[in-house]
Design a protein around this motif. Structure first.
Motif, PDB file in Angstrom:
ATOM      1  N   GLY A 111      -3.877  45.671  16.428  1.00 19.35           N
ATOM      2  CA  GLY A 111      -5.101  47.026  17.611  1.00 19.35           C
ATOM      3  C   GLY A 111      -5.618  47.596  17.051  1.00 19.35           C
ATOM      4  O   GLY A 111      -5.990  48.366  17.773  1.00 19.35           O
ATOM      5  N   SER A 112      -6.450  47.680  15.909  1.00 21.32           N
ATOM      6  CA  SER A 112      -7.596  48.765  15.473  1.00 21.32           C
ATOM      7  C   SER A 112      -8.154  48.004  13.973  1.00 21.32           C
ATOM      8  O   SER A 112      -8.197  47.207  13.540  1.00 21.32           O
ATOM      9  CB  SER A 112      -7.365  50.018  14.926  1.00 21.32           C
ATOM     10  OG  SER A 112      -6.639  49.736  13.250  1.00 21.32           O
ATOM     11  N   ALA A 141       0.249  51.501  16.986  1.00 21.80           N
ATOM     12  CA  ALA A 141      -0.952  51.593  17.461  1.00 21.80           C
ATOM     13  C   ALA A 141      -0.662  51.033  18.990  1.00 21.80           C
ATOM     14  O   ALA A 141      -1.213  50.303  19.234  1.00 21.80           O
ATOM     15  CB  ALA A 141      -1.805  51.566  16.933  1.00 21.80           C
ATOM     16  N   ILE A 198     -10.258  45.965  11.037  1.00 15.05           N
ATOM     17  CA  ILE A 198     -10.583  44.377  11.331  1.00 15.05           C
ATOM     18  C   ILE A 198      -9.513  43.234  11.847  1.00 15.05           C
ATOM     19  O   ILE A 198      -9.369  42.365  13.046  1.00 15.05           O
ATOM     20  CB  ILE A 198     -10.363  43.564   9.403  1.00 15.05           C
ATOM     21  CG1 ILE A 198     -11.188  44.617   8.780  1.00 15.05           C
ATOM     22  CG2 ILE A 198     -10.778  42.471   9.463  1.00 15.05           C
ATOM     23  CD1 ILE A 198     -10.469  44.673   7.417  1.00 15.05           C
ATOM     24  N   GLY A 199      -8.317  43.923  11.796  1.00 12.99           N
ATOM     25  CA  GLY A 199      -7.354  42.930  13.367  1.00 12.99           C
ATOM     26  C   GLY A 199      -7.478  43.074  14.407  1.00 12.99           C
ATOM     27  O   GLY A 199      -8.049  42.160  15.660  1.00 12.99           O
ATOM     28  N   ASP A 245       7.041  47.296  15.158  1.00 12.14           N
ATOM     29  CA  ASP A 245       6.899  47.356  14.157  1.00 12.14           C
ATOM     30  C   ASP A 245       7.375  46.423  12.867  1.00 12.14           C
ATOM     31  O   ASP A 245       8.371  45.877  12.337  1.00 12.14           O
ATOM     32  CB  ASP A 245       7.572  48.520  12.764  1.00 12.14           C
ATOM     33  CG  ASP A 245       7.646  49.033  11.498  1.00 12.14           C
ATOM     34  OD1 ASP A 245       7.475  49.012  11.232  1.00 12.14           O
ATOM     35  OD2 ASP A 245       8.103  50.490  11.747  1.00 12.14           O
ATOM     36  N   LEU A 246       6.520  45.672  12.118  1.00 11.71           N
ATOM     37  CA  LEU A 246       6.024  45.010  10.576  1.00 11.71           C
ATOM     38  C   LEU A 246       7.460  45.243  10.089  1.00 11.71           C
ATOM     39  O   LEU A 246       7.759  43.958   8.882  1.00 11.71           O
ATOM     40  CB  LEU A 246       5.071  44.338  10.185  1.00 11.71           C
ATOM     41  CG  LEU A 246       4.210  43.703  11.743  1.00 11.71           C
ATOM     42  CD1 LEU A 246       2.676  43.395  11.424  1.00 11.71           C
ATOM     43  CD2 LEU A 246       4.653  42.092  11.659  1.00 11.71           C
ATOM     44  N   ALA A 247       7.838  46.007   9.424  1.00 13.50           N
ATOM     45  CA  ALA A 247       8.367  46.745   7.923  1.00 13.50           C
ATOM     46  C   ALA A 247      10.186  46.568   9.019  1.00 13.50           C
ATOM     47  O   ALA A 247      11.126  45.773   7.432  1.00 13.50           O
ATOM     48  CB  ALA A 247       9.087  48.084   7.637  1.00 13.50           C
ATOM     49  N   VAL A 306       5.705  47.230   4.329  1.00  8.77           N
ATOM     50  CA  VAL A 306       4.345  47.055   5.189  1.00  8.77           C
ATOM     51  C   VAL A 306       3.011  46.295   5.078  1.00  8.77           C
ATOM     52  O   VAL A 306       2.278  45.598   5.195  1.00  8.77           O
ATOM     53  CB  VAL A 306       4.035  48.312   5.597  1.00  8.77           C
ATOM     54  CG1 VAL A 306       3.558  49.083   4.494  1.00  8.77           C
ATOM     55  CG2 VAL A 306       3.106  48.691   6.939  1.00  8.77           C
ATOM     56  N   PHE A 344      -4.096  38.070   4.255  1.00  7.98           N
ATOM     57  CA  PHE A 344      -4.784  39.389   3.426  1.00  7.98           C
ATOM     58  C   PHE A 344      -5.257  40.362   2.749  1.00  7.98           C
ATOM     59  O   PHE A 344      -3.941  40.561   2.084  1.00  7.98           O
ATOM     60  CB  PHE A 344      -5.406  40.205   4.722  1.00  7.98           C
ATOM     61  CG  PHE A 344      -6.448  40.259   6.180  1.00  7.98           C
ATOM     62  CD1 PHE A 344      -6.370  39.271   6.936  1.00  7.98           C
ATOM     63  CD2 PHE A 344      -7.717  40.546   5.669  1.00  7.98           C
ATOM     64  CE1 PHE A 344      -7.762  37.920   7.769  1.00  7.98           C
ATOM     65  CE2 PHE A 344      -9.025  40.173   6.631  1.00  7.98           C
ATOM     66  CZ  PHE A 344      -8.356  38.945   7.481  1.00  7.98           C
ATOM     67  N   SER A 345      -5.626  39.793   1.035  1.00  5.74           N
ATOM     68  CA  SER A 345      -5.466  40.136  -0.083  1.00  5.74           C
ATOM     69  C   SER A 345      -6.624  41.542   0.029  1.00  5.74           C
ATOM     70  O   SER A 345      -6.830  41.965   1.263  1.00  5.74           O
ATOM     71  CB  SER A 345      -6.078  39.306  -1.000  1.00  5.74           C
ATOM     72  OG  SER A 345      -6.016  40.074  -2.540  1.00  5.74           O
ATOM     73  N   ASN A 361      -2.924  40.283   8.609  1.00  4.71           N
ATOM     74  CA  ASN A 361      -3.765  41.323   8.614  1.00  4.71           C
ATOM     75  C   ASN A 361      -2.908  42.380   8.341  1.00  4.71           C
ATOM     76  O   ASN A 361      -3.868  43.065   7.821  1.00  4.71           O
ATOM     77  CB  ASN A 361      -4.347  41.421   9.741  1.00  4.71           C
ATOM     78  CG  ASN A 361      -5.479  42.141   9.989  1.00  4.71           C
ATOM     79  OD1 ASN A 361      -5.773  42.047   8.909  1.00  4.71           O
ATOM     80  ND2 ASN A 361      -4.256  43.464  10.640  1.00  4.71           N
ATOM     81  N   ALA A 362      -2.335  42.832   9.108  1.00  2.68           N
ATOM     82  CA  ALA A 362      -1.438  43.723   8.950  1.00  2.68           C
ATOM     83  C   ALA A 362      -1.425  44.525   7.852  1.00  2.68           C
ATOM     84  O   ALA A 362      -0.517  43.314   6.114  1.00  2.68           O
ATOM     85  CB  ALA A 362      -0.124  44.333   9.898  1.00  2.68           C
ATOM     86  N   ALA A 363      -1.492  46.129   7.525  1.00  2.62           N
ATOM     87  CA  ALA A 363      -0.936  46.735   5.569  1.00  2.62           C
ATOM     88  C   ALA A 363      -1.367  47.884   6.031  1.00  2.62           C
ATOM     89  O   ALA A 363      -2.227  48.797   7.016  1.00  2.62           O
ATOM     90  CB  ALA A 363      -2.520  46.645   4.573  1.00  2.62           C
ATOM     91  N   ARG A 389     -10.993  53.619  10.248  1.00  2.00           N
ATOM     92  CA  ARG A 389      -9.572  54.798  10.099  1.00  2.00           C
ATOM     93  C   ARG A 389     -10.545  54.726   8.563  1.00  2.00           C
ATOM     94  O   ARG A 389      -9.843  56.056   7.653  1.00  2.00           O
ATOM     95  CB  ARG A 389      -8.630  53.432   9.890  1.00  2.00           C
ATOM     96  CG  ARG A 389      -7.324  54.043   8.983  1.00  2.00           C
ATOM     97  CD  ARG A 389      -6.345  52.875   8.833  1.00  2.00           C
ATOM     98  NE  ARG A 389      -5.544  52.926   7.215  1.00  2.00           N
ATOM     99  CZ  ARG A 389      -4.735  53.362   7.185  1.00  2.00           C
ATOM    100  NH1 ARG A 389      -3.878  54.039   8.230  1.00  2.00           N
ATOM    101  NH2 ARG A 389      -3.950  53.629   5.443  1.00  2.00           N
TER     102      ARG A 389
END
Ligand SMILES: NC(=O)c1ccc[n+]([C@@H]2O[C@H](COP(=O)([O-])OP(=O)(O)OC[C@H]3O[C@@H](n4cnc5c(N)ncnc54)[C@H](O)[C@@H]3O)[C@@H](O)[C@H]2O)c1
Length: 253
Positions: free
Chosen positions: A20-21, A44, A23-24, A68-70, A118, A145-146, A95-97, A197
């Motif tokens: 949603g925002s 988001a 780099i993703g 929510d990836l959690a 997360v 994504f590291s 990607n999410a973090a 962000r």
């Protein structure tokens, strides 16, 4: 700067977490403009819906699923919906973090677990759920994504840096486990990417200038610089490259 066009990515189903925002979002746009069938999850909602609208002219309108990836059950159900509405996933971009800052003394066991949920746990479970799709197709590419944050020991981010280091181990061992199914697993470790962000929460103009001064290349790193590498790692052009962690940091590290 133009994006390369990858014929192998046309019409392929690409699933992106945290699309949603930042780099993703750059990757959602880059894959959609390449003709891929993009699905993405994010918390988001407004930003994600606006992104979908901005890509209405793409060959395939991206599919946004709030998630929510959690919550691993919610992630699994989102991937089930991708399978039903778009087809089997050929590319997974983990990607999410959330790079929340904290003091060492403030970390409780609950905070630690939430940070891992997360920043680390969902990457494994997304890959696990993607595997049957990729087996069915006879090929697949996973990009995790590291970050360079763990390599230089970033300040006030012990939990995030721990997760980002673990993602390299996850990448190498998953690459070994899934390689027999012709699934390639790689990672990207971005440097200081100036997203909305990062500007809002962590980076002053002075910080940004400081990063650029320490890089070997004299330009700010932007989300599209990372999206270009993700396209390459997802496409057949990198067919014989598994197990790598590609640092994209303009020479900061
Ligand atoms: N920006 C940088 O400088 C930088 C540097 C190194 C590594 N990275 C990594 O690159 C990736 C993208 O970074 P970014 O700067 O674009 O981050 P970002 O925070 O701008 O975007 C992350 C996205 O993930 C979403 N998200 C966060 N928690 C979620 C959850 N629980 N469920 C679903 N979605 C969730 C957010 O809403 C957001 O859209 C991350 O893995 C980050 O660690 C970024």
């Amino acid at each position: 700067m133009h994006f390369a066009h990858y014929p192998s990515l046309e019409d392929r189903v690409v699933f992106i977490t945290g699309g949603g925002s930042g780099i993703g979002a750059a990757m959602v746009a880059a894959f959609a403009r390449n003709g891929s069938r993009v699905a993405f999850v994010d918390v988001a909602v407004e930003a994600s819906q606006a992104l979908v609208e901005s890509l209405a002219e793409a060959r395939h309108r991206p599919l946004f699923i709030p998630c929510d990836l959690a919550d691993i059950a919610a992630l699994r159900s989102a991937i089930g919906r991708v399978r039903a509405e778009c087809g089997p996933m050929a590319v997974l971009i983990n990607n999410a973090a959330n790079d929340e800052r904290h003091d060492v003394d403030a970390v409780t066991p609950e905070y630690w677990d939430a940070a891992m949920a997360v920043n680390l746990r969902h990457l494994f479970f997304a890959a696990q759920a993607a595997r049957p799709h990729m087996r069915e197709l006879g090929h697949g590419a996973i990009v995790n994504f590291s970050s360079i944050a763990w390599m230089h020991g970033g300040r006030r981010m012990v939990t995030y840096a721990t997760a980002k280091a673990a993602i390299v181990g996850l990448t190498r061992s998953l690459a070994r486990e899934l390689g027999g199914d012709n699934i390639r697993v790689n990672a990207i470790a971005p440097g200081a990417v100036v997203t909305e962000r990062q500007r809002r929460l962590w980076l002053s103009e002075e910080d940004i200038a400081g990063f650029v001064a320490r890089q070997s290349l004299n330009r700010q790193l932007v989300a599209d610089d990372i999206a270009r590498v993700a396209l390459f790692l997802a496409a057949d052009d990198s067919a014989m490259i598994p197990k790598q962690c590609i640092i994209v940091d303009a020479g900061l590290h």
